[in-house]
Scaffold this motif. Sequence first.
Motif, short mmCIF file in Angstrom:
data_model
loop_
_atom_site.label_atom_id
_atom_site.label_comp_id
_atom_site.label_asym_id
_atom_site.label_seq_id
_atom_site.Cartn_x
_atom_site.Cartn_y
_atom_site.Cartn_z
N GLU A 148 0.83 -1.20 0.00
CA GLU A 148 0.00 0.00 0.00
C GLU A 148 0.87 1.26 0.00
N THR A 149 0.40 2.27 -0.69
CA THR A 149 1.12 3.53 -0.79
C THR A 149 0.79 4.43 0.39
N TRP A 150 1.84 4.96 1.04
CA TRP A 150 1.64 5.86 2.17
C TRP A 150 1.93 7.30 1.72
N SER A 151 1.14 8.22 2.24
CA SER A 151 1.30 9.63 1.88
C SER A 151 1.01 10.50 3.10
N LEU A 152 1.44 11.74 3.03
CA LEU A 152 1.20 12.67 4.13
C LEU A 152 -0.25 13.15 4.12
N PRO A 153 -0.81 13.46 5.31
CA PRO A 153 -2.19 13.96 5.39
C PRO A 153 -2.44 15.19 4.52
N THR A 154 -1.39 15.98 4.29
CA THR A 154 -1.55 17.19 3.47
C THR A 154 -1.88 16.85 2.02
N GLN A 155 -1.63 15.61 1.61
CA GLN A 155 -1.92 15.18 0.25
C GLN A 155 -3.31 14.57 0.10
N TRP A 156 -4.01 14.40 1.24
CA TRP A 156 -5.34 13.79 1.19
C TRP A 156 -6.40 14.84 0.87
N HIS A 157 -7.52 14.38 0.35
CA HIS A 157 -8.66 15.28 0.15
C HIS A 157 -9.17 15.74 1.51
N THR A 158 -9.79 16.89 1.55
CA THR A 158 -10.28 17.45 2.81
C THR A 158 -11.27 16.53 3.51
N ASP A 159 -12.19 15.92 2.73
CA ASP A 159 -13.18 15.04 3.35
C ASP A 159 -12.53 13.80 3.95
N VAL A 160 -11.44 13.33 3.35
CA VAL A 160 -10.72 12.17 3.89
C VAL A 160 -9.98 12.56 5.18
N GLN A 161 -9.42 13.75 5.21
CA GLN A 161 -8.75 14.23 6.43
C GLN A 161 -9.74 14.28 7.59
N TRP A 162 -10.93 14.82 7.33
CA TRP A 162 -11.95 14.90 8.38
C TRP A 162 -12.44 13.51 8.77
N ALA A 163 -12.52 12.60 7.81
CA ALA A 163 -12.98 11.24 8.11
C ALA A 163 -12.01 10.54 9.06
N LEU A 164 -10.71 10.65 8.78
CA LEU A 164 -9.70 10.04 9.66
C LEU A 164 -9.72 10.69 11.03
N PHE A 165 -9.87 12.01 11.06
CA PHE A 165 -9.94 12.72 12.34
C PHE A 165 -11.12 12.20 13.16
N GLY A 166 -12.26 12.04 12.49
CA GLY A 166 -13.45 11.55 13.18
C GLY A 166 -13.28 10.13 13.69
N LEU A 167 -12.65 9.28 12.88
CA LEU A 167 -12.43 7.90 13.29
C LEU A 167 -11.51 7.81 14.50
N ILE A 168 -10.45 8.61 14.51
CA ILE A 168 -9.47 8.57 15.59
C ILE A 168 -10.02 9.17 16.88
N VAL A 169 -10.49 10.41 16.79
CA VAL A 169 -10.90 11.15 17.99
C VAL A 169 -12.28 10.71 18.49
N PHE A 170 -13.25 10.65 17.58
CA PHE A 170 -14.62 10.37 18.00
C PHE A 170 -14.92 8.86 18.03
N GLY A 171 -14.63 8.18 16.90
CA GLY A 171 -14.97 6.76 16.81
C GLY A 171 -14.20 5.87 17.75
#
Length: 304
Positions: free
Chosen positions: A207-230
């Motif tokens: 799998e290819t790894w990339s920095l969060p700055t390269q992700w789409h905004t909705d994907v950044q928020w999705a990961l944030f939600g999964l980590i902090v809230f979920g």
Amino acid sequence: MRVSRKTVSIILAFFAIYVIWGSTYLLNKIAVTQLPPFKIAAIRFTMASIIIFIIAKVLKIDISITKNQLKNTVVAGFLFLTFGNGVVVWALKYVDSGFAALEISAQPLVVLILMRILQKKKISAMSYIGVVLGFIGIYLLVSQKQLISQDNQIIGMIMIFVCMISWGYGSLFVGKADLPKNSFVNTAYQMLSGGVMLIILSFCFGETWSLPTQWHTDVQWALFGLIVFGSTIAFTAFNYLLKEVSPEKVATNTYVNPIIALILGWYILNEQITAQSVIAAIVLLTGVYFINTKRKFKPRSIGR
């Protein structure tokens, strides 16, 4: 009438396990549109474990564990998170989020069958009714031609079912295993070990790894939600409720999560909700109700 602080806390905690956990299917679905599945799960659980360890240190909770407890948390972390959750995220590449949540709602059925096979537990008449209704609900769910005609849909559904077996066996394992008594610490070690194994799997699968700055905004928020809230807030709320209200009331999230997932998937991602899916949901969740009735064992839930 003045509402007590405890009442407000309980209401907010129920909101967390109902809505936040129900929304994790949507968040994973959004994230997997751009990021590799094992990478998503690896980031989620590794970061969540670090947050929980930090909170534990601030609260001065002893995080030391024995070698045997560490070994058992690694096994649990693999069953619940590395395989159990990581493969579900992979399956969401091909299966609608609401559809996956409905299939996973049959987890108590899988646990009951495993208890019968592995532990020779007797099944009550109510549970037999629940098993029958559960199988009928699953059949109605997976027999829809307009859904299973999509590419790799059947493979995704099969892998989700295999994950349910992994979670079911994991539920039986942790019921007898020597694990840290503090559930906060126990979860932190499971998430850390599961996250590390997911990182290894991610690299093994190329799998290819990339920095969060390269992700789409909705994907950044999705990961944030999964980590902090979920992973952090909802789990803390879950453990708080287990101490403040009866387990039966806490277990009602089993029925609410798939409904939340269906609604969010339909409203935000335009996922299809067929009449047969609605009927399947009613039959399946009724079966889960019968299975949970007068049963002391409460399996942990998958896909969150």
